[in-house]
Design a protein around this motif. Structure first.
Motif, PDB file in Angstrom:
ATOM      1  N   VAL A  57      30.188  56.892  66.666  1.00  0.00           N
ATOM      2  CA  VAL A  57      30.494  57.481  67.995  1.00  0.00           C
ATOM      3  C   VAL A  57      29.975  58.956  68.159  1.00  0.00           C
ATOM      4  O   VAL A  57      29.433  59.384  68.943  1.00  0.00           O
ATOM      5  CB  VAL A  57      31.905  57.255  68.221  1.00  0.00           C
ATOM      6  N   LEU A  58      30.367  59.779  66.971  1.00  0.00           N
ATOM      7  CA  LEU A  58      30.145  60.975  67.036  1.00  0.00           C
ATOM      8  C   LEU A  58      28.656  61.441  67.239  1.00  0.00           C
ATOM      9  O   LEU A  58      28.110  62.543  67.862  1.00  0.00           O
ATOM     10  CB  LEU A  58      30.700  61.886  65.760  1.00  0.00           C
ATOM     11  N   ALA A  59      27.837  60.454  66.629  1.00  0.00           N
ATOM     12  CA  ALA A  59      26.472  60.673  66.795  1.00  0.00           C
ATOM     13  C   ALA A  59      25.842  60.464  68.361  1.00  0.00           C
ATOM     14  O   ALA A  59      25.063  60.837  68.603  1.00  0.00           O
ATOM     15  CB  ALA A  59      25.583  59.540  66.027  1.00  0.00           C
ATOM     16  N   GLY A  60      26.706  59.844  69.409  1.00  0.00           N
ATOM     17  CA  GLY A  60      26.468  59.746  70.535  1.00  0.00           C
ATOM     18  C   GLY A  60      26.967  61.107  71.145  1.00  0.00           C
ATOM     19  O   GLY A  60      26.767  61.019  72.619  1.00  0.00           O
ATOM     20  N   GLU A  61      27.412  61.981  70.816  1.00  0.00           N
ATOM     21  CA  GLU A  61      28.110  63.235  71.432  1.00  0.00           C
ATOM     22  C   GLU A  61      29.093  62.817  72.257  1.00  0.00           C
ATOM     23  O   GLU A  61      28.778  63.141  73.700  1.00  0.00           O
ATOM     24  CB  GLU A  61      27.065  64.161  71.750  1.00  0.00           C
ATOM     25  N   PRO A  62      30.199  62.399  72.250  1.00  0.00           N
ATOM     26  CA  PRO A  62      31.102  61.946  73.184  1.00  0.00           C
ATOM     27  C   PRO A  62      31.782  63.180  73.839  1.00  0.00           C
ATOM     28  O   PRO A  62      32.100  64.182  73.264  1.00  0.00           O
ATOM     29  CB  PRO A  62      31.969  60.998  72.271  1.00  0.00           C
ATOM     30  N   GLU A  63      32.323  63.090  74.948  1.00  0.00           N
ATOM     31  CA  GLU A  63      32.778  63.953  76.035  1.00  0.00           C
ATOM     32  C   GLU A  63      33.899  63.290  76.779  1.00  0.00           C
ATOM     33  O   GLU A  63      33.665  62.229  77.441  1.00  0.00           O
ATOM     34  CB  GLU A  63      31.851  64.923  76.675  1.00  0.00           C
ATOM     35  N   VAL A  64      35.092  63.774  76.370  1.00  0.00           N
ATOM     36  CA  VAL A  64      36.377  63.271  77.294  1.00  0.00           C
ATOM     37  C   VAL A  64      36.460  64.032  78.626  1.00  0.00           C
ATOM     38  O   VAL A  64      36.310  65.160  78.780  1.00  0.00           O
ATOM     39  CB  VAL A  64      37.635  63.526  76.676  1.00  0.00           C
ATOM     40  N   VAL A  65      36.046  63.295  79.648  1.00  0.00           N
ATOM     41  CA  VAL A  65      35.784  63.975  81.004  1.00  0.00           C
ATOM     42  C   VAL A  65      37.073  63.544  81.905  1.00  0.00           C
ATOM     43  O   VAL A  65      37.241  64.214  82.903  1.00  0.00           O
ATOM     44  CB  VAL A  65      34.574  63.569  81.783  1.00  0.00           C
ATOM     45  N   ALA A  66      37.992  62.545  81.518  1.00  0.00           N
ATOM     46  CA  ALA A  66      39.202  62.232  82.229  1.00  0.00           C
ATOM     47  C   ALA A  66      40.433  61.606  81.303  1.00  0.00           C
ATOM     48  O   ALA A  66      39.810  61.139  80.272  1.00  0.00           O
ATOM     49  CB  ALA A  66      38.760  61.320  83.324  1.00  0.00           C
ATOM     50  N   GLY A  67      41.487  61.689  81.700  1.00  0.00           N
ATOM     51  CA  GLY A  67      42.586  61.154  80.907  1.00  0.00           C
ATOM     52  C   GLY A  67      42.540  61.719  79.400  1.00  0.00           C
ATOM     53  O   GLY A  67      43.044  60.757  78.614  1.00  0.00           O
ATOM     54  N   ALA A  68      42.414  62.877  79.462  1.00  0.00           N
ATOM     55  CA  ALA A  68      42.660  63.541  78.080  1.00  0.00           C
ATOM     56  C   ALA A  68      43.931  63.481  77.400  1.00  0.00           C
ATOM     57  O   ALA A  68      44.118  63.373  76.325  1.00  0.00           O
ATOM     58  CB  ALA A  68      42.056  64.943  77.987  1.00  0.00           C
ATOM     59  N   GLY A  69      44.894  63.258  78.080  1.00  0.00           N
ATOM     60  CA  GLY A  69      46.337  63.122  77.507  1.00  0.00           C
ATOM     61  C   GLY A  69      46.716  61.634  77.385  1.00  0.00           C
ATOM     62  O   GLY A  69      47.791  61.582  76.850  1.00  0.00           O
ATOM     63  N   GLN A  70      46.017  60.680  77.609  1.00  0.00           N
ATOM     64  CA  GLN A  70      46.253  59.384  77.011  1.00  0.00           C
ATOM     65  C   GLN A  70      45.095  59.012  75.748  1.00  0.00           C
ATOM     66  O   GLN A  70      45.084  57.857  75.908  1.00  0.00           O
ATOM     67  CB  GLN A  70      45.870  58.550  78.204  1.00  0.00           C
ATOM     68  N   LEU A  71      44.716  59.909  75.164  1.00  0.00           N
ATOM     69  CA  LEU A  71      44.017  59.381  73.940  1.00  0.00           C
ATOM     70  C   LEU A  71      44.524  58.747  72.684  1.00  0.00           C
ATOM     71  O   LEU A  71      43.878  58.164  71.858  1.00  0.00           O
ATOM     72  CB  LEU A  71      42.915  60.730  73.429  1.00  0.00           C
ATOM     73  N   ASP A  72      45.959  58.482  72.777  1.00  0.00           N
ATOM     74  CA  ASP A  72      46.673  57.798  71.717  1.00  0.00           C
ATOM     75  C   ASP A  72      46.761  56.523  72.159  1.00  0.00           C
ATOM     76  O   ASP A  72      47.772  55.748  71.388  1.00  0.00           O
ATOM     77  CB  ASP A  72      47.879  58.498  71.492  1.00  0.00           C
ATOM     78  N   ARG A  73      46.344  56.070  73.350  1.00  0.00           N
ATOM     79  CA  ARG A  73      46.386  54.634  73.709  1.00  0.00           C
ATOM     80  C   ARG A  73      45.800  53.717  72.331  1.00  0.00           C
ATOM     81  O   ARG A  73      44.736  54.011  71.773  1.00  0.00           O
ATOM     82  CB  ARG A  73      45.627  54.333  74.771  1.00  0.00           C
ATOM     83  N   PRO A  74      46.356  52.496  72.378  1.00  0.00           N
ATOM     84  CA  PRO A  74      45.840  51.770  71.355  1.00  0.00           C
ATOM     85  C   PRO A  74      44.654  50.885  71.748  1.00  0.00           C
ATOM     86  O   PRO A  74      44.570  50.336  72.881  1.00  0.00           O
ATOM     87  CB  PRO A  74      46.947  50.903  70.996  1.00  0.00           C
ATOM     88  N   VAL A  75      43.506  51.020  70.967  1.00  0.00           N
ATOM     89  CA  VAL A  75      42.419  50.044  71.269  1.00  0.00           C
ATOM     90  C   VAL A  75      42.619  48.735  70.518  1.00  0.00           C
ATOM     91  O   VAL A  75      42.441  48.584  69.082  1.00  0.00           O
ATOM     92  CB  VAL A  75      41.195  50.953  70.836  1.00  0.00           C
ATOM     93  N   ARG A  76      42.754  47.603  71.267  1.00  0.00           N
ATOM     94  CA  ARG A  76      42.686  46.217  70.533  1.00  0.00           C
ATOM     95  C   ARG A  76      41.472  45.517  70.535  1.00  0.00           C
ATOM     96  O   ARG A  76      41.246  44.778  69.522  1.00  0.00           O
ATOM     97  CB  ARG A  76      43.677  45.463  71.330  1.00  0.00           C
TER      98      ARG A  76
END
Length: 517
Positions: A20-39
């Motif tokens: 994922v880091l290779a795609g240069e990710p940028e959080v543009v919204a909802g930065a306070g919700q990054l601990d949401r679980p990904v199922r």
């Protein structure tokens, strides 16, 4: 929603993966919700993607079907929000060379994490990476679940004590484990001692936080059954993922409930075990009193600006003593010691009369027990560091008068000043010369068959050589008593009417009794 055994990664964890880091990710919204679980990870371009989701998915899209239609872009985000998606990841490219402002604002309003990838990125690689990690976690979780269940069931089958189960749970969780009653008083703990002590030192705050279900790594499971809740088990600062921690806590709770059902005691008996462990450590002196203070506070004993009154009761039932304390409104801990002694540590306000309240406790106890019950006490201690010495003093006093309590004229609460010679002899009981003196003086009565004569001698000397009282206590006639006293004189070769010889035999008998205990 996720179930107990469903392994999860958080959005934040997914964004740290190397691919994922290779795609240069940028959080543009909802930065306070990054601990949401990904199922799960789902690739979807359709505008109505929400109807295909069940919650917890990270949705990957290029937005090719959304370009040029602001309303469709906003509805796409709203649809993901309604489906409880974990996050949306948009690959920038032909459709959207820059983060679309409409989608970003909609995601911010919904609180949905929105991530853009600035470099071209094969979604299949991300899907494969996340799915493989989730599958590995799932198998690891199932394996852990079975390992914990098997280990705890084996211990219960082997009738292991509560502490052994908690040690096993702490080993699997790698963090302190605390069992509490409904009032959040600590009943038992397990884990590395320094870490447990850190938890107990801040227990008041931690117990409130855990009760509200807050805090990273603080995982609580309720203890109870058949509609009745009687306690809880808390993993304190668990460092693994939340789903695995919840699994461990639930497996532990199941085991503790089963342990109790199969005869491992009740919440009340666990309180007794907790008090026993604490008071035994205090009396033993191996652990400094200062280090035991957090345990006392967490067990519910008031410790700030208090007077501590150490008591030891001979032939007192711990359950009855605890009930009397509650009835009288006296805060304290009760614990059965070795032999027939029970320790009681009262915690009184500084302005209360410690001696009068100890006497009140003893008087109430005597109304419910045999008249010969001995209540020994040390003077009140203001400093917690002085409590161990006070408990040892009370234990010493109780044992000094234990064998002759029925014939001695003792006050309601016996103190060190009341035991006189008996106290001194007990302190010297392990001295080889004292042992040799006792055996020499009593040599003629130390056979097992002479135990009855030894008992008569003990009573005769304890009553100040009162023949009438001795005959009465042994339920024999005066002539029968005279015959026994004559046999004693013959066996020992002493004149019991001579004060010095009688005193010598009395001292030897006190030393003998102290050594036997």
């Amino acid at each position: 929603m996720t179930t107990l055994l469903e392994p999860v990664l958080s959005v934040r964890q997914v964004l740290t993966l190397e691919r994922v880091l290779a795609g240069e990710p940028e959080v543009v919204a909802g930065a306070g919700q990054l601990d949401r679980p990904v199922r799960w990870v789902h690739v979807a371009e359709a505008a109505d993607v929400g109807v295909m989701l069940s919650g917890g998915e990270m949705v990957l899209t290029t937005g090719v079907l959304l370009a040029g239609d602001d309303e469709l872009q906003a509805e796409y985000i709203r649809s993901l929000h309604r489906a409880e998606a974990a996050a949306v990841v948009l690959g920038l490219g032909r459709a959207f060379p820059a983060p679309p402002d409409v989608m970003r604002r909609a995601a911010e309003r919904c609180g949905l994490p929105m991530v853009v990838l600035h470099r071209p990125f094969p979604f299949a690689e991300l899907t494969e990476e996340v799915q493989s990690r989730l599958v590995r976690r799932k198998f690891a979780a199932v394996s852990l679940s079975e390992a914990v269940r098997t280990a705890l069931t084996g211990l219960i089958t082997a009738d292991a004590p509560l502490q052994r189960l908690l040690d096993e749970i702490a080993q699997h969780s790698g963090c302190p484990v605390v069992v509490t009653n409904l009032a959040h008083r600590v009943l038992a703990t397990a884990g590395e001692r320094p870490a447990v002590d850190d938890v107990l030192r801040d227990w008041e705050r931690i117990s409130r936080q855990a009760g509200r279900g807050e805090g990273d790594g603080w995982i609580r499971a309720e203890l109870g059954g058949r509609g009745e809740r009687w306690g809880g088990i808390l993993l304190c600062g668990y460092r693994g993922d939340a789903a695995t921690g919840r699994l461990l806590a639930d497996r532990a709770a199941e085991a503790l409930v089963l342990h109790r059902m199969l005869g491992g005691g009740s919440a009340h008996s666990w309180e007794e075990q907790s008090a026993q462990s604490l008071l035994t450590d205090l009396i033993g002196g191996v652990v400094p009193a200062r280090q035991l203070l957090p345990r006392a506070r967490a067990a519910g004993l008031p410790v700030n600006r208090r007077t501590f009154v150490p008591l030891v009761v001979r032939d007192g039932d711990p359950g009855r003593l605890d009930r009397i304390l509650r009835l009288l409104g006296m805060p304290g801990l009760v614990a059965e010691l070795t032999g027939r002694s029970t320790a009681v540590l009262l915690s009184l306000a500084r302005d209360q009369d410690a001696e009068a309240l100890a006497a009140h406790f003893a008087a109430r106890l005597r109304t419910e027990t045999a008249p010969g019950t001995v209540v020994a006490a040390a003077d009140g201690r203001i400093a917690w560091d002085d409590v161990p010495a006070g408990l040892r003093e009370a234990q010493h006093v109780a044992e000094a008068v234990a064998d002759s309590a029925a014939v001695l004229d003792l006050p309601p609460v016996v103190r060190l000043r009341d035991v006189h010679l008996r106290g001194l002899i007990r302190l010297l009981r392990d001295d080889p010369q004292v042992q040799s003196f006792a055996e020499r003086e009593l040599h003629g009565l130390l056979r097992e068959a002479d135990e009855d004569l030894l008992s008569v001698l003990r009573t005769y000397l304890a009553t100040g050589r009162n023949k009438s009282r001795t005959a009465q206590l042994h339920h024999v006639s005066r002539p029968a008593l005279y015959r026994r006293l004559e046999a004693i004189r013959t066996r020992l070769g002493v004149d019991l009417d001579d004060f010095e010889q009688a005193a010598s035999v009395h001292i030897a008998l006190l030393a003998h009794d102290a050594q036997q205990r």
